[in-house]
Motif scaffolding. Structure first.
Motif, PDB file in Angstrom:
ATOM      1  N   ALA A  10       0.825  -1.197   0.000  1.00 47.56           N
ATOM      2  CA  ALA A  10       0.000   0.000   0.000  1.00 47.56           C
ATOM      3  C   ALA A  10       0.872   1.264   0.000  1.00 47.56           C
ATOM      4  O   ALA A  10       0.517   2.269  -0.595  1.00 47.56           O
ATOM      5  CB  ALA A  10      -0.925  -0.004   1.201  1.00 47.56           C
ATOM      6  N   ARG A  11       2.004   1.220   0.656  1.00 50.65           N
ATOM      7  CA  ARG A  11       2.841   2.405   0.757  1.00 50.65           C
ATOM      8  C   ARG A  11       3.674   2.647  -0.507  1.00 50.65           C
ATOM      9  O   ARG A  11       3.915   3.777  -0.885  1.00 50.65           O
ATOM     10  CB  ARG A  11       3.789   2.279   1.942  1.00 50.65           C
ATOM     11  CG  ARG A  11       3.126   2.596   3.250  1.00 50.65           C
ATOM     12  CD  ARG A  11       4.157   2.672   4.327  1.00 50.65           C
ATOM     13  NE  ARG A  11       4.986   1.457   4.249  1.00 50.65           N
ATOM     14  CZ  ARG A  11       5.642   0.919   5.242  1.00 50.65           C
ATOM     15  NH1 ARG A  11       5.623   1.485   6.415  1.00 50.65           N
ATOM     16  NH2 ARG A  11       6.350  -0.174   5.090  1.00 50.65           N
ATOM     17  N   HIS A  12       4.131   1.611  -1.141  1.00 49.54           N
ATOM     18  CA  HIS A  12       5.091   1.773  -2.217  1.00 49.54           C
ATOM     19  C   HIS A  12       4.524   1.580  -3.618  1.00 49.54           C
ATOM     20  O   HIS A  12       5.255   1.724  -4.579  1.00 49.54           O
ATOM     21  CB  HIS A  12       6.275   0.822  -2.011  1.00 49.54           C
ATOM     22  CG  HIS A  12       7.023   1.122  -0.752  1.00 49.54           C
ATOM     23  ND1 HIS A  12       7.774   2.256  -0.590  1.00 49.54           N
ATOM     24  CD2 HIS A  12       7.114   0.454   0.409  1.00 49.54           C
ATOM     25  CE1 HIS A  12       8.316   2.257   0.615  1.00 49.54           C
ATOM     26  NE2 HIS A  12       7.922   1.181   1.254  1.00 49.54           N
ATOM     27  N   GLY A  13       3.319   1.274  -3.781  1.00 49.43           N
ATOM     28  CA  GLY A  13       2.716   1.140  -5.096  1.00 49.43           C
ATOM     29  C   GLY A  13       2.979  -0.231  -5.705  1.00 49.43           C
ATOM     30  O   GLY A  13       3.323  -1.196  -5.026  1.00 49.43           O
ATOM     31  N   SER A  14       2.818  -0.344  -7.011  1.00 48.20           N
ATOM     32  CA  SER A  14       2.921  -1.633  -7.683  1.00 48.20           C
ATOM     33  C   SER A  14       4.373  -1.978  -7.994  1.00 48.20           C
ATOM     34  O   SER A  14       5.286  -1.172  -7.852  1.00 48.20           O
ATOM     35  CB  SER A  14       2.107  -1.601  -8.975  1.00 48.20           C
ATOM     36  OG  SER A  14       2.716  -0.699  -9.872  1.00 48.20           O
ATOM     37  N   ALA A  15       4.555  -3.204  -8.478  1.00 48.42           N
ATOM     38  CA  ALA A  15       5.893  -3.680  -8.835  1.00 48.42           C
ATOM     39  C   ALA A  15       6.392  -3.008 -10.119  1.00 48.42           C
ATOM     40  O   ALA A  15       7.594  -2.936 -10.352  1.00 48.42           O
ATOM     41  CB  ALA A  15       5.874  -5.194  -9.008  1.00 48.42           C
ATOM     42  N   LEU A  16       5.485  -2.503 -10.932  1.00 49.37           N
ATOM     43  CA  LEU A  16       5.884  -1.826 -12.161  1.00 49.37           C
ATOM     44  C   LEU A  16       6.570  -0.488 -11.882  1.00 49.37           C
ATOM     45  O   LEU A  16       7.322   0.020 -12.712  1.00 49.37           O
ATOM     46  CB  LEU A  16       4.675  -1.611 -13.063  1.00 49.37           C
ATOM     47  CG  LEU A  16       4.063  -2.880 -13.667  1.00 49.37           C
ATOM     48  CD1 LEU A  16       2.842  -2.514 -14.492  1.00 49.37           C
ATOM     49  CD2 LEU A  16       5.087  -3.603 -14.510  1.00 49.37           C
ATOM     50  N   ARG A  17       6.334   0.070 -10.691  1.00 45.38           N
ATOM     51  CA  ARG A  17       6.969   1.333 -10.358  1.00 45.38           C
ATOM     52  C   ARG A  17       8.493   1.182 -10.263  1.00 45.38           C
ATOM     53  O   ARG A  17       9.246   2.043 -10.705  1.00 45.38           O
ATOM     54  CB  ARG A  17       6.410   1.857  -9.054  1.00 45.38           C
ATOM     55  CG  ARG A  17       6.953   3.208  -8.700  1.00 45.38           C
ATOM     56  CD  ARG A  17       6.274   3.782  -7.502  1.00 45.38           C
ATOM     57  NE  ARG A  17       6.800   5.128  -7.285  1.00 45.38           N
ATOM     58  CZ  ARG A  17       6.538   5.842  -6.243  1.00 45.38           C
ATOM     59  NH1 ARG A  17       5.744   5.356  -5.304  1.00 45.38           N
ATOM     60  NH2 ARG A  17       7.036   7.050  -6.123  1.00 45.38           N
ATOM     61  N   SER A  18       8.942   0.065  -9.729  1.00 48.72           N
ATOM     62  CA  SER A  18      10.386  -0.149  -9.631  1.00 48.72           C
ATOM     63  C   SER A  18      11.004  -0.318 -11.020  1.00 48.72           C
ATOM     64  O   SER A  18      12.113   0.148 -11.274  1.00 48.72           O
ATOM     65  CB  SER A  18      10.694  -1.364  -8.758  1.00 48.72           C
ATOM     66  OG  SER A  18      10.150  -2.534  -9.337  1.00 48.72           O
ATOM     67  N   LEU A  19      10.276  -0.961 -11.927  1.00 50.52           N
ATOM     68  CA  LEU A  19      10.761  -1.069 -13.308  1.00 50.52           C
ATOM     69  C   LEU A  19      10.804   0.299 -13.981  1.00 50.52           C
ATOM     70  O   LEU A  19      11.716   0.586 -14.768  1.00 50.52           O
ATOM     71  CB  LEU A  19       9.874  -2.021 -14.108  1.00 50.52           C
ATOM     72  CG  LEU A  19       9.977  -3.511 -13.744  1.00 50.52           C
ATOM     73  CD1 LEU A  19       8.960  -4.308 -14.538  1.00 50.52           C
ATOM     74  CD2 LEU A  19      11.368  -4.007 -13.983  1.00 50.52           C
ATOM     75  N   ALA A  20       9.852   1.138 -13.681  1.00 50.40           N
ATOM     76  CA  ALA A  20       9.843   2.488 -14.231  1.00 50.40           C
ATOM     77  C   ALA A  20      11.035   3.288 -13.708  1.00 50.40           C
ATOM     78  O   ALA A  20      11.653   4.062 -14.451  1.00 50.40           O
ATOM     79  CB  ALA A  20       8.534   3.192 -13.887  1.00 50.40           C
ATOM     80  N   VAL A  21      11.378   3.113 -12.442  1.00 51.65           N
ATOM     81  CA  VAL A  21      12.533   3.818 -11.878  1.00 51.65           C
ATOM     82  C   VAL A  21      13.815   3.337 -12.539  1.00 51.65           C
ATOM     83  O   VAL A  21      14.690   4.144 -12.884  1.00 51.65           O
ATOM     84  CB  VAL A  21      12.576   3.611 -10.344  1.00 51.65           C
ATOM     85  CG1 VAL A  21      13.893   4.098  -9.768  1.00 51.65           C
ATOM     86  CG2 VAL A  21      11.417   4.319  -9.674  1.00 51.65           C
ATOM     87  N   VAL A  22      13.947   2.026 -12.769  1.00 52.01           N
ATOM     88  CA  VAL A  22      15.126   1.487 -13.443  1.00 52.01           C
ATOM     89  C   VAL A  22      15.192   2.011 -14.874  1.00 52.01           C
ATOM     90  O   VAL A  22      16.262   2.411 -15.371  1.00 52.01           O
ATOM     91  CB  VAL A  22      15.119  -0.064 -13.407  1.00 52.01           C
ATOM     92  CG1 VAL A  22      16.195  -0.635 -14.312  1.00 52.01           C
ATOM     93  CG2 VAL A  22      15.293  -0.565 -11.993  1.00 52.01           C
ATOM     94  N   GLY A  23      14.065   2.022 -15.564  1.00 47.88           N
ATOM     95  CA  GLY A  23      14.021   2.547 -16.926  1.00 47.88           C
ATOM     96  C   GLY A  23      14.383   4.026 -16.975  1.00 47.88           C
ATOM     97  O   GLY A  23      15.107   4.473 -17.871  1.00 47.88           O
ATOM     98  N   ALA A  24      13.894   4.804 -16.033  1.00 48.22           N
ATOM     99  CA  ALA A  24      14.217   6.229 -15.979  1.00 48.22           C
ATOM    100  C   ALA A  24      15.702   6.441 -15.704  1.00 48.22           C
ATOM    101  O   ALA A  24      16.330   7.340 -16.281  1.00 48.22           O
ATOM    102  CB  ALA A  24      13.377   6.918 -14.916  1.00 48.22           C
TER     103      ALA A  24
END
Length: 96
Positions: free
Chosen positions: A7-21
């Motif tokens: 609930a605090r950190h969002g979905s698992a796709l957010r970490s992939l988005a950070v790596v992509g960024a």
């Protein structure tokens, strides 16, 4: 505990988005560095060519002054027309 983390950190796709960024930022920095080096080399080559041009212009002006000093006092040289566009000049290479 797992529900609170999700609930605090969002979905698992957010970490992939950070790596992509992060990868996109690194690629942009690399492209920027390559372009900066390329344009710096371009400016250096232009400066080198400009200095060579100025050196040749200085030599040409020096040769022109020397040639003017060697002309006759009245500035006239002898020439003979051979026909068509052909002329032969005399006295231009003699020192005064």
């Amino acid at each position: 505990m797992v529900k609170d983390f999700a609930a605090r950190h969002g979905s698992a796709l957010r970490s992939l988005a950070v790596v992509g960024a992060t990868l996109a930022t690194a690629a942009a920095v690399v492209v920027g560095v390559v372009l900066a080096v390329f344009f710096a080399a371009t400016v250096a080559v232009i400066a080198l060519m400009a200095s060579a041009l100025l050196a040749f212009a200085g030599l040409a002006m020096r040769a022109r002054r020397t040639a003017r000093a060697r002309q006759r006092a009245d500035g006239i040289i002898e020439a003979r027309h051979l026909g068509g566009h052909h002329w032969v000049a005399y006295g231009w290479n003699e020192r005064s």
